[in-house]
Design a protein around this motif. Structure first.
Motif, PDB file in Angstrom:
ATOM      1  N   PRO A  52       0.833  -1.212   0.000  1.00 12.44           N
ATOM      2  CA  PRO A  52       0.000   0.000   0.000  1.00 12.44           C
ATOM      3  C   PRO A  52       0.865   1.260   0.000  1.00 12.44           C
ATOM      4  CG  PRO A  52      -0.753  -1.582   1.653  1.00 12.44           C
ATOM      5  CD  PRO A  52       0.574  -2.070   1.160  1.00 12.44           C
ATOM      6  N   VAL A  53       0.512   2.214  -0.844  1.00 13.83           N
ATOM      7  CA  VAL A  53       1.274   3.462  -0.915  1.00 13.83           C
ATOM      8  C   VAL A  53       0.394   4.698  -0.751  1.00 13.83           C
ATOM      9  CG1 VAL A  53       3.084   2.468  -2.374  1.00 13.83           C
ATOM     10  CG2 VAL A  53       1.096   3.550  -3.454  1.00 13.83           C
ATOM     11  N   ALA A  54      -0.924   4.547  -0.732  1.00 14.21           N
ATOM     12  CA  ALA A  54      -1.818   5.705  -0.660  1.00 14.21           C
ATOM     13  C   ALA A  54      -1.533   6.522   0.592  1.00 14.21           C
ATOM     14  CB  ALA A  54      -3.272   5.243  -0.675  1.00 14.21           C
ATOM     15  N   GLY A  55      -1.299   7.825   0.400  1.00 10.59           N
ATOM     16  CA  GLY A  55      -1.056   8.732   1.503  1.00 10.59           C
ATOM     17  C   GLY A  55       0.324   8.639   2.108  1.00 10.59           C
ATOM     18  N   LEU A  56       1.223   7.850   1.501  1.00 11.35           N
ATOM     19  CA  LEU A  56       2.544   7.640   2.078  1.00 11.35           C
ATOM     20  C   LEU A  56       3.628   8.285   1.216  1.00 11.35           C
ATOM     21  CD1 LEU A  56       2.255   3.870   3.074  1.00 11.35           C
ATOM     22  CD2 LEU A  56       1.737   5.896   4.468  1.00 11.35           C
ATOM     23  N   ASP A  57       4.792   8.511   1.827  1.00 13.47           N
ATOM     24  CA  ASP A  57       5.968   8.997   1.104  1.00 13.47           C
ATOM     25  C   ASP A  57       6.736   7.787   0.571  1.00 13.47           C
ATOM     26  OD1 ASP A  57       5.329  11.602   1.732  1.00 13.47           O
ATOM     27  OD2 ASP A  57       6.608  11.656   3.511  1.00 13.47           O
ATOM     28  N   VAL A  58       7.132   7.875  -0.695  1.00 13.04           N
ATOM     29  CA  VAL A  58       7.788   6.765  -1.391  1.00 13.04           C
ATOM     30  C   VAL A  58       9.116   7.256  -1.944  1.00 13.04           C
ATOM     31  CG1 VAL A  58       7.634   5.138  -3.329  1.00 13.04           C
ATOM     32  CG2 VAL A  58       5.577   5.718  -2.019  1.00 13.04           C
ATOM     33  N   VAL A  59      10.159   6.464  -1.746  1.00 14.68           N
ATOM     34  CA  VAL A  59      11.443   6.718  -2.388  1.00 14.68           C
ATOM     35  C   VAL A  59      11.732   5.557  -3.326  1.00 14.68           C
ATOM     36  CG1 VAL A  59      13.946   6.739  -2.030  1.00 14.68           C
ATOM     37  CG2 VAL A  59      12.490   8.253  -0.703  1.00 14.68           C
ATOM     38  N   VAL A  60      12.101   5.885  -4.566  1.00 19.08           N
ATOM     39  CA  VAL A  60      12.469   4.890  -5.564  1.00 19.08           C
ATOM     40  C   VAL A  60      13.973   4.958  -5.765  1.00 19.08           C
ATOM     41  CG1 VAL A  60      12.131   4.055  -7.920  1.00 19.08           C
ATOM     42  CG2 VAL A  60      10.235   5.161  -6.707  1.00 19.08           C
ATOM     43  N   LEU A  61      14.668   3.872  -5.424  1.00 16.29           N
ATOM     44  CA  LEU A  61      16.110   3.782  -5.656  1.00 16.29           C
ATOM     45  C   LEU A  61      16.342   3.221  -7.047  1.00 16.29           C
ATOM     46  CD1 LEU A  61      17.303   2.290  -2.229  1.00 16.29           C
ATOM     47  CD2 LEU A  61      17.066   4.696  -2.883  1.00 16.29           C
ATOM     48  N   GLY A  62      16.904   4.050  -7.928  1.00 11.31           N
ATOM     49  CA  GLY A  62      17.123   3.645  -9.309  1.00 11.31           C
ATOM     50  C   GLY A  62      16.061   4.219 -10.218  1.00 11.31           C
ATOM     51  N   VAL A  63      16.402   5.280 -10.946  1.00 11.52           N
ATOM     52  CA  VAL A  63      15.436   5.962 -11.807  1.00 11.52           C
ATOM     53  C   VAL A  63      15.736   5.613 -13.264  1.00 11.52           C
ATOM     54  CG1 VAL A  63      14.310   8.143 -12.355  1.00 11.52           C
ATOM     55  CG2 VAL A  63      15.263   7.776 -10.078  1.00 11.52           C
ATOM     56  N   GLY A  64      15.651   4.336 -13.568  1.00 13.19           N
ATOM     57  CA  GLY A  64      15.630   3.887 -14.949  1.00 13.19           C
ATOM     58  C   GLY A  64      14.195   3.766 -15.396  1.00 13.19           C
ATOM     59  N   PRO A  65      13.950   3.032 -16.492  1.00 13.95           N
ATOM     60  CA  PRO A  65      12.570   2.877 -16.974  1.00 13.95           C
ATOM     61  C   PRO A  65      11.645   2.269 -15.927  1.00 13.95           C
ATOM     62  CG  PRO A  65      14.141   2.124 -18.621  1.00 13.95           C
ATOM     63  CD  PRO A  65      14.932   2.398 -17.388  1.00 13.95           C
ATOM     64  N   ILE A  66      12.101   1.218 -15.224  1.00 12.41           N
ATOM     65  CA  ILE A  66      11.255   0.585 -14.216  1.00 12.41           C
ATOM     66  C   ILE A  66      11.013   1.527 -13.040  1.00 12.41           C
ATOM     67  CG2 ILE A  66      11.282  -1.192 -12.426  1.00 12.41           C
ATOM     68  CD1 ILE A  66      10.280  -2.308 -14.975  1.00 12.41           C
ATOM     69  N   GLY A  67      12.061   2.200 -12.582  1.00  7.97           N
ATOM     70  CA  GLY A  67      11.886   3.145 -11.495  1.00  7.97           C
ATOM     71  C   GLY A  67      10.905   4.249 -11.847  1.00  7.97           C
ATOM     72  N   ALA A  68      10.972   4.725 -13.095  1.00  7.50           N
ATOM     73  CA  ALA A  68      10.033   5.754 -13.535  1.00  7.50           C
ATOM     74  C   ALA A  68       8.609   5.223 -13.590  1.00  7.50           C
ATOM     75  CB  ALA A  68      10.462   6.291 -14.902  1.00  7.50           C
ATOM     76  N   MET A  69       8.457   3.969 -14.005  1.00  8.06           N
ATOM     77  CA  MET A  69       7.113   3.365 -13.996  1.00  8.06           C
ATOM     78  C   MET A  69       6.583   3.249 -12.569  1.00  8.06           C
ATOM     79  SD  MET A  69       7.093   0.319 -16.809  1.00  8.06           S
ATOM     80  CE  MET A  69       7.427   0.627 -18.550  1.00  8.06           C
ATOM     81  N   PHE A  70       7.451   2.860 -11.635  1.00 12.05           N
ATOM     82  CA  PHE A  70       7.015   2.773 -10.240  1.00 12.05           C
ATOM     83  C   PHE A  70       6.526   4.128  -9.742  1.00 12.05           C
ATOM     84  CE2 PHE A  70       9.179  -1.373  -9.515  1.00 12.05           C
ATOM     85  CZ  PHE A  70       8.147  -1.994  -8.828  1.00 12.05           C
ATOM     86  N   ALA A  71       7.227   5.198 -10.106  1.00 13.09           N
ATOM     87  CA  ALA A  71       6.799   6.527  -9.677  1.00 13.09           C
ATOM     88  C   ALA A  71       5.401   6.831 -10.207  1.00 13.09           C
ATOM     89  CB  ALA A  71       7.793   7.575 -10.169  1.00 13.09           C
ATOM     90  N   HIS A  72       5.181   6.548 -11.482  1.00  9.72           N
ATOM     91  CA  HIS A  72       3.886   6.848 -12.093  1.00  9.72           C
ATOM     92  C   HIS A  72       2.762   6.052 -11.452  1.00  9.72           C
ATOM     93  CE1 HIS A  72       0.762   7.277 -15.170  1.00  9.72           C
ATOM     94  NE2 HIS A  72       1.448   8.319 -15.635  1.00  9.72           N
ATOM     95  N   VAL A  73       2.977   4.743 -11.282  1.00  9.97           N
ATOM     96  CA  VAL A  73       1.927   3.890 -10.730  1.00  9.97           C
ATOM     97  C   VAL A  73       1.692   4.212  -9.251  1.00  9.97           C
ATOM     98  CG1 VAL A  73       1.238   1.495 -10.284  1.00  9.97           C
ATOM     99  CG2 VAL A  73       2.380   2.082 -12.429  1.00  9.97           C
ATOM    100  N   ALA A  74       2.761   4.504  -8.510  1.00  9.52           N
ATOM    101  CA  ALA A  74       2.599   4.868  -7.104  1.00  9.52           C
ATOM    102  C   ALA A  74       1.803   6.160  -6.959  1.00  9.52           C
ATOM    103  CB  ALA A  74       3.963   5.006  -6.432  1.00  9.52           C
ATOM    104  N   LYS A  75       2.115   7.143  -7.796  1.00 10.11           N
ATOM    105  CA  LYS A  75       1.384   8.409  -7.736  1.00 10.11           C
ATOM    106  C   LYS A  75      -0.080   8.200  -8.111  1.00 10.11           C
ATOM    107  CE  LYS A  75       2.371  12.738  -6.741  1.00 10.11           C
ATOM    108  NZ  LYS A  75       3.057  13.123  -5.500  1.00 10.11           N
ATOM    109  N   ASP A  76      -0.314   7.367  -9.117  1.00  6.14           N
ATOM    110  CA  ASP A  76      -1.686   7.070  -9.530  1.00  6.14           C
ATOM    111  C   ASP A  76      -2.443   6.354  -8.413  1.00  6.14           C
ATOM    112  OD1 ASP A  76      -3.594   7.031 -11.937  1.00  6.14           O
ATOM    113  OD2 ASP A  76      -3.592   4.904 -11.343  1.00  6.14           O
TER     114      ASP A  76
END
Length: 317
Positions: A136-160
């Motif tokens: 679960p990530v709703a309402g939480l702070d998230v850090v993504v280690l590694g901003v390649g294509p997968i890391g960028a996808m994680f950011a998008h899906v987490a924000k969504d």
């Protein structure tokens, strides 16, 4: 791949319907994507064919790429009809070849409005969506280690999914990433540097390890996470055993989540729907396109970290 990182074009007899075991499909490949998990294979560290003295031998045709979009040429799977265009996994990681045999349970039809090179993203998105279902990530702070294509996808899906704040950490300066990807901030820093410098009030409740291929970043995730937080280890491990500060993990009451994508057809269907909802992802994520005649350049680009490179896609049609 005739040697680590060295590609050449060869002609071989294509597989036919007689080569299909039950449940398999024969695909005429249309597009593919280079994944971070392909990089150790390109370097000869995984999946290499070795001779009697340990020397590298040419790999099987089409190796090493598993993200595939193709047209079903023949099928022995009840839900994959000849002529259908599908996306998913090439189970033998041979998707550069013109024709591949793969498990029909690991591919799924996609929205025909997508060009094959855009539909490639569905495979990676399926993995990311499946992984974040467990954290679960709703309402939480998230850090993504590694901003390649997968890391960028994680950011998008987490924000969504309602994450409050998403921060990316990568030694490569990613400050010019499109805002649509969902990062509130990107730090040009190593994972170790971030973990050593993060303040108590800034520790995230969720840390996503999207680097893999070495042991250090998991320890950094444990060090940097907030007490009571969750670490999602997504990066591919190249080592069987990872050293872990169990004292810190326990004292901070952390949860460690790992795993691979299961129920792949359902996951691909969900990712297809996600890409329909966010069609601008292709333009934000895919920075380089190549064709079958420039496979060497494609892999040379994919294995080299740079600020202007995210997803590398091969248009094979």
């Amino acid at each position: 791949m005739r040697a680590p990182g060295v590609f050449e074009t060869v002609d071989v007899a294509p597989p036919g319907e007689a080569d299909l075991p039950d449940g398999a499909v024969l695909l005429r490949t249309l597009a593919g994507g280079i994944c971070g998990s392909d990089v150790p294979k390109v370097k000869g560290a995984k999946g290499a064919r070795l001779g009697p003295r340990g020397e590298f031998l040419p790999g099987r045709p089409g190796f090493p790429m598993h993200e595939v979009v193709g047209e079903v040429a023949a099928s022995r799977h009840p839900e994959a009809e000849p002529g259908a265009r599908v996306v998913g996994w090439a189970t033998a990681s041979d998707a550069i070849a013109e024709y591949v045999v793969t498990d029909g349970a690991q591919v799924h039809p996609y929205d025909p409005r997508f060009e094959p090179r855009a539909a490639v993203l569905i495979q990676s998105l399926a993995c990311v969506i499946y992984a974040l279902d467990r954290v679960p990530v709703a309402g939480l702070d998230v850090v993504v280690l590694g901003v390649g294509p997968i890391g960028a996808m994680f950011a998008h899906v987490a924000k969504d999914a309602g994450a409050r704040r998403v921060t990316g950490v990568d030694p490569v300066d990613r400050s010019d990433l499109p805002p649509v990807l969902g990062f509130d901030e990107t730090l040009a820093a190593t994972a170790a540097g971030w973990a050593a410098g993060v303040g108590e009030r800034d520790r995230p409740q969720v840390v996503i390890e999207a680097v893999g291929h070495q042991v250090g970043t998991l320890a950094d995730a444990v060090s940097g996470a907030a007490p009571g937080g969750t670490i999602l280890y997504f990066g591919i491990p190249d080592d069987d055993v990872y050293p872990l500060n169990m004292e810190s993990l326990m004292r901070k009451n952390l949860a460690l989540v790992g795993g691979v994508t299961r129920d792949r057809r359902r996951s691909l269907a969900r990712a297809d729907a996600y890409l329909q909802k966010h069609p601008d992802l292709y333009g934000a994520l895919v920075t380089h396109e190549f064709d079958r005649g420039t496979v060497q350049q494609a892999f040379d680009t994919a294995v080299r970290a740079s600020a202007d490179r995210l997803k590398v896609v091969l248009d094979l049609g």
